[in-house]
Design an enzyme around this catalytic site. Structure first.
Site, PDB file in Angstrom:
ATOM      1  NE  ARG A  94     -84.263 -58.227  46.240  1.00  0.00           N
ATOM      2  CZ  ARG A  94     -84.817 -59.095  45.414  1.00  0.00           C
ATOM      3  NH1 ARG A  94     -85.550 -60.086  45.883  1.00  0.00           N
ATOM      4  NH2 ARG A  94     -84.656 -58.988  44.114  1.00  0.00           N
ATOM      5  CG  ASP A 113     -77.745 -52.751  46.637  1.00  0.00           C
ATOM      6  OD1 ASP A 113     -77.161 -53.074  45.601  1.00  0.00           O
ATOM      7  OD2 ASP A 113     -78.832 -53.250  46.996  1.00  0.00           O
TER       8      ASP A 113
END
Ligand code: FRU
Length: 510
Positions: free
Chosen positions: A175, A52
């Site tokens: 998260r 990511d």
């Protein structure tokens, strides 16, 4: 009273962990750079593994991108935050690794420094990332703060974790914090899950240290995924948009919801939803607003093995690198609440040699582009008038080699408006197609804008109202490009092809 390490101890451990990571990368980065599959104009880590993009921010006039980075192997693990900086969203300078696991709350073998966000706060750049605490099945994710003055070196907050307990209506899997400012408060959205349903939950804080839980913003009703990763929430026009990466939804890897937020209850009332990208390799995108007021999104050009279209991370792993980041996409909403993601204008700075054709009828079997504009690094823009088209199929053949039969084909079917990304002959790793609808507008026009790089293709249909991104791994000899029509003629309003510069070459002035 928590037993906390002093700021100096934390710093020392962090600096040591960063140095170990840097020396690991330095051992292979020179050799990695020679791989012909390295992208020409998409950002990659200098070596090893990237997932990511995160912590996207414009700080003191420069764009910063952090990314999930394993500096020890071309596989997921030992998550750090890699770091790159840019003045134009296209040419990136690699900076020292920003965050390394070094504390009990962020160095678990199944954890590390997970995805998070960055915010300019006065003179400082603050980042919030996800760490984890606990052992085995009691492993619990936590949220942590780190601060930088120069935008390069970060100090972990001695009060970490700043959120140490799961949300009351979520689970220990919570998260990918993302924060924004509203009416003197910092707000944070986090992704979580409960009873196999993904959720986004909302917190707020005055100082980024004490966080107060507000409530559930939105949740799956059983059809929107089992866990929501990487939520991002932002205003766009007079609406709010929530994007997230759902787990457990098959080929659907990125969703957006459009609606309004009640800041008191935290409830996000949404009325429209859609997919962010219809390809197999576009995951965990994150956005930020730049100083021009643009909402810009970058995504990871891969996907996890739990996705049905997953075909492995490709052959680059054996050359000690894996993964890349998409081009910058600028977001906008149309009047129907449909999200458009168009390439940022800066991508045009990559254009080198251009070829232009207009107003012609393409007959079956005719060759147009071949021999004129080929290569592994191209932008193609095609505008077609379907009202004057009789072909049952038309499309683009990319990264082809007539001798070996390798080719990647973008097929368009005028009768249904369907766009198919066919990589069955693209390389030795892929078989799956991706498809979406990309219908013509009322005047019968349909447009495709395609970016071809050494090991990926990004497709933008109708100005970004649909996107389709896939990795392909053809060999260097696959350089032919063609446009075709089948069973009738295609009325082409315009066709442009540019060869694109390599960002490495431009950076070093070659
Ligand atoms: C998404 C993700 C995030 C997590 C990170 C770990 O791709 O699974 O949820 O923070 O990757 O690397």
């Amino acid at each position: 009273m928590k037993n906390r390490s002093s700021e100096n101890d934390i710093n020392r451990r962090h600096v040591e962990a960063l140095a170990r990571a840097e020396s690991s990368v330095a051992k292979v980065s020179g050799q990695v750079a020679w791989d012909p599959m390295r992208m020409r104009y998409h950002l990659m880590a200098p070596a090893y593994w990237i997932n990511d993009p995160c912590g996207l921010v414009e700080f003191k006039g420069e764009y910063h991108m952090f990314y999930q980075f394993n500096p020890y192997a071309p596989l997921w693990g030992h998550m750090h935050w890699g770091h790159a900086r840019s003045r134009d969203l296209i040419h990136w300078e690699h900076l020292p690794i920003a965050l390394a696991p070094s504390e009990p709350y962020d160095m678990h073998p199944r954890g590390g420094i997970f995805t998070g966000c960055a915010m300019a706060d006065g003179d400082e750049l603050k980042v919030i990332y996800c760490g984890s605490t606990g052992e085995g099945s009691s492993l619990c994710q936590v949220q942590c703060l780190a601060v930088s003055r120069d935008g390069v070196h970060f100090i972990k907050d001695p009060e970490n974790p700043v959120i140490g307990q799961p949300p009351p209506e979520g689970s220990a899997n919570f998260r990918d914090p993302n924060i924004w400012r509203h009416n003197d408060w910092w707000y944070m959205v986090l992704g979580t899950c409960q009873d196999e349903r993904g959720k986004a939950v909302l917190y707020r804080s005055r100082d980024m240290k004490q966080w107060e839980y507000i409530g559930v913003m939105a949740a799956s009703d059983g059809t929107l995924g089992t866990m929501w990763e990487c939520p991002d929430f932002f205003p766009l026009g007079d609406k709010y948009v929530l994007i997230f990466s759902p787990m457990g939804l098959g080929k659907v890897k990125g969703l957006y919801l459009v609606g309004d937020l009640d800041y008191e209850t935290g409830h996000f009332e949404w009325y429209s939803k859609g997919e962010l990208d219809y390809g197999c390799e576009y995951y965990a995108p994150q956005t930020f607003e730049d100083s021009q007021g643009r909402r810009i999104m970058f995504g990871w050009l891969n996907a996890w093995e739990w996705m049905p279209c997953f075909q492995g991370f490709g052959p680059t792993v054996k050359n000690n690198w894996c993964g890349a980041v998409s081009l910058p996409r600028v977001l906008s909403l149309d009047q129907n609440g449909h999200l458009c993601c168009a390439p940022a204008q800066e991508v045009e700075s990559l254009r080198e040699e251009g070829f232009h054709w207009e107003n012609f009828l393409l007959h079956p079997g005719e060759k147009m582009i071949n021999g004129k504009a080929g290569g592994v690094s191209l932008e193609i823009v095609l505008l077609c008038d379907l009202k004057k088209t009789t072909a049952r199929e038309l499309g683009l053949v990319l990264r082809a080699n007539e001798e070996t039969g390798r080719q990647t084909v973008l097929r368009y079917f005028p009768a249904t408006g369907e766009l198919v990304f066919d990589r069955s002959k693209a390389d030795a790793c892929h078989a799956e197609e991706s498809r979406c609808r990309c219908p013509a507008d009322e005047s019968g026009l349909v447009s495709l804008r395609v970016f071809v790089d050494s090991s990926c293709v990004e497709v933008y249909g109708n100005g970004g109202s649909v996107c389709m991104t896939n990795r392909i791994y053809p060999d260097e000899g696959c350089t032919q490009t063609e446009i075709y029509a089948k069973d009738g003629e295609a009325n082409i309003v315009s066709l442009d092809v540019w060869t694109l510069k390599s960002i490495e070459e431009t950076a070093s002035g070659k």
